[in-house]
Design an enzyme around this catalytic site. Structure first.
Site, PDB file in Angstrom:
ATOM      1  N   SER A  17     -50.655  10.143 -67.454  1.00 16.60           N
ATOM      2  CA  SER A  17     -50.299  10.182 -68.880  1.00 16.60           C
ATOM      3  C   SER A  17     -50.238   8.773 -69.466  1.00 16.60           C
ATOM      4  CB  SER A  17     -48.982  10.935 -69.108  1.00 16.60           C
ATOM      5  OG  SER A  17     -47.895  10.265 -68.533  1.00 16.60           O
ATOM      6  N   LEU A  89     -50.154   4.187 -56.434  1.00 19.39           N
ATOM      7  CA  LEU A  89     -49.177   4.194 -55.349  1.00 19.39           C
ATOM      8  C   LEU A  89     -49.538   3.368 -54.120  1.00 19.39           C
ATOM      9  CD1 LEU A  89     -47.977   7.899 -55.509  1.00 19.39           C
ATOM     10  CD2 LEU A  89     -47.041   5.874 -56.631  1.00 19.39           C
ATOM     11  N   ILE A  92     -51.658  -3.202 -53.448  1.00 26.79           N
ATOM     12  CA  ILE A  92     -52.856  -3.949 -53.841  1.00 26.79           C
ATOM     13  C   ILE A  92     -53.134  -5.023 -52.783  1.00 26.79           C
ATOM     14  CG2 ILE A  92     -53.780  -5.548 -55.579  1.00 26.79           C
ATOM     15  CD1 ILE A  92     -53.768  -2.604 -56.466  1.00 26.79           C
ATOM     16  N   ASN A 106     -48.394  -4.133 -63.463  1.00 23.63           N
ATOM     17  CA  ASN A 106     -47.899  -2.819 -63.051  1.00 23.63           C
ATOM     18  C   ASN A 106     -46.724  -2.437 -63.932  1.00 23.63           C
ATOM     19  OD1 ASN A 106     -47.533  -0.513 -61.304  1.00 23.63           O
ATOM     20  ND2 ASN A 106     -45.810  -1.595 -60.370  1.00 23.63           N
ATOM     21  N   HIS A 108     -43.145  -0.294 -63.644  1.00 21.93           N
ATOM     22  CA  HIS A 108     -42.221   0.358 -62.728  1.00 21.93           C
ATOM     23  C   HIS A 108     -41.169   1.097 -63.562  1.00 21.93           C
ATOM     24  CE1 HIS A 108     -40.319   1.043 -58.890  1.00 21.93           C
ATOM     25  NE2 HIS A 108     -39.167   0.834 -59.491  1.00 21.93           N
ATOM     26  N   GLU A 178     -42.222   3.918 -71.656  1.00 22.53           N
ATOM     27  CA  GLU A 178     -43.531   3.477 -71.143  1.00 22.53           C
ATOM     28  C   GLU A 178     -44.603   3.640 -72.219  1.00 22.53           C
ATOM     29  OE1 GLU A 178     -42.923   4.301 -66.402  1.00 22.53           O
ATOM     30  OE2 GLU A 178     -43.973   5.835 -67.541  1.00 22.53           O
TER      31      GLU A 178
HETATM   32  C1  GRF Z   1     -44.748   6.278 -64.430  1.00 18.20           C
HETATM   33  O1  GRF Z   1     -43.409   6.610 -64.572  1.00 18.20           O
HETATM   34  C2  GRF Z   1     -44.921   4.868 -63.951  1.00 18.20           C
HETATM   35  O2  GRF Z   1     -43.916   4.018 -64.356  1.00 18.20           O
HETATM   36  C3  GRF Z   1     -44.838   5.031 -62.469  1.00 18.20           C
HETATM   37  O3  GRF Z   1     -45.485   6.248 -62.204  1.00 18.20           O
HETATM   38  C4  GRF Z   1     -45.400   7.099 -63.343  1.00 18.20           C
HETATM   39  C5  GRF Z   1     -46.781   7.542 -63.671  1.00 18.20           C
HETATM   40  O4  GRF Z   1     -46.808   8.551 -64.623  1.00 18.20           O
HETATM   41  N1  GRF Z   1     -45.349   3.875 -61.805  1.00 18.20           N
HETATM   42  P1  GRF Z   1     -48.191   8.988 -65.254  1.00 18.20           P
HETATM   43  O5  GRF Z   1     -49.141   9.265 -64.087  1.00 18.20           O
HETATM   44  O6  GRF Z   1     -48.679   7.862 -66.089  1.00 18.20           O
HETATM   45  O7  GRF Z   1     -47.930  10.214 -66.039  1.00 18.20           O
END
Ligand code: GRF
Length: 192
Positions: A17, A89, A92, A106, A108, A178
């Site tokens: 997303s 996940l 790197i 990145n 977090h 985010e």
């Molecule tokens: C997000 O919360 C991001 O911060 C973390 O993983 C999640 C990914 O969500 N690293 P999406 O795949 O972007 O919906």
């Protein structure tokens, strides 16, 4: 750079997303182009999103990431200048950090240095925040270096948590942050 645009590649392992939100944000940007999404999971929904958005995607294995040839080649093919990790996940590898010094960011889903490091991803983070009875959580956007979640912090934003919030409620609040901040910060960093 191709032409006068900065080419950004997004690495994502799951839902995507954030990846979609970032792509949409830069759709008509005169300086930034997002030609490629990469994933280490063949079934990740982010690949469907890439298809819907009309963006090329590449799937690679953990071994291919470590080994490097395929990734190097594809990043060169698309003239990638900058890399965004959005729910990616795997660690790197050093060769990629050397290829893109201060050009990999990145996000977090917590306020680093709290709730970071190996195994601290997705719901694990929000559950740990909830279990600790934190009154706030948030997001951390940081450069990527050789250590998980330990690169220089670029930007943080906070959100209040109430005692009634479940881990899922916290995730919703953090995701909202985010979507609000990540694309803008990417733009600022990539253009600087
Ligand atoms: C997000 O919360 C991001 O911060 C973390 O993983 C999640 C990914 O969500 N690293 P999406 O795949 O972007 O919906």
């Amino acid at each position: 750079m191709t032409g006068d645009k900065i080419n950004i590649a997004i690495f994502a392992s799951g839902n995507g997303s954030n990846a979609e939100n970032i792509v949409r944000y830069f759709e008509n940007d005169p300086q930034i182009n997002i030609p490629l999404i990469l994933s280490n999971k063949a079934g990740a929904f982010v690949l469907q999103r890439a298809k819907n958005l009309g963006i090329d995607s590449v799937v690679f294995s953990a071994v291919e990431l470590k080994e490097g040839d395929k990734i190097r080649k594809v990043l060169q093919e698309y003239a990638i200048d900058f890399i965004v990790l959005a729910g990616f996940l795997l660690k790197i590898p050093d060769y990629l950090i050397a290829m893109y010094p201060q050009k990999i960011v990145n996000i977090h889903p917590a306020l680093l240095p709290k709730y970071g490091g190996k195994g601290m991803y997705g719901d694990h983070v929000h559950k740990a925040v909830k279990a600790a009875g934190e009154k706030e959580s948030g997001i951390t956007i940081h450069y990527v270096n050789e250590v998980y979640d330990a690169g220089q912090i670029i930007f943080q934003a906070k959100v209040q948590i109430s005692p009634e919030d479940s881990a899922d409620d916290i995730a919703v609040k953090v995701h909202a942050l985010e979507y609000e901040h990540f694309p803008r910060v990417i733009g600022e960093i990539a253009k600087s």
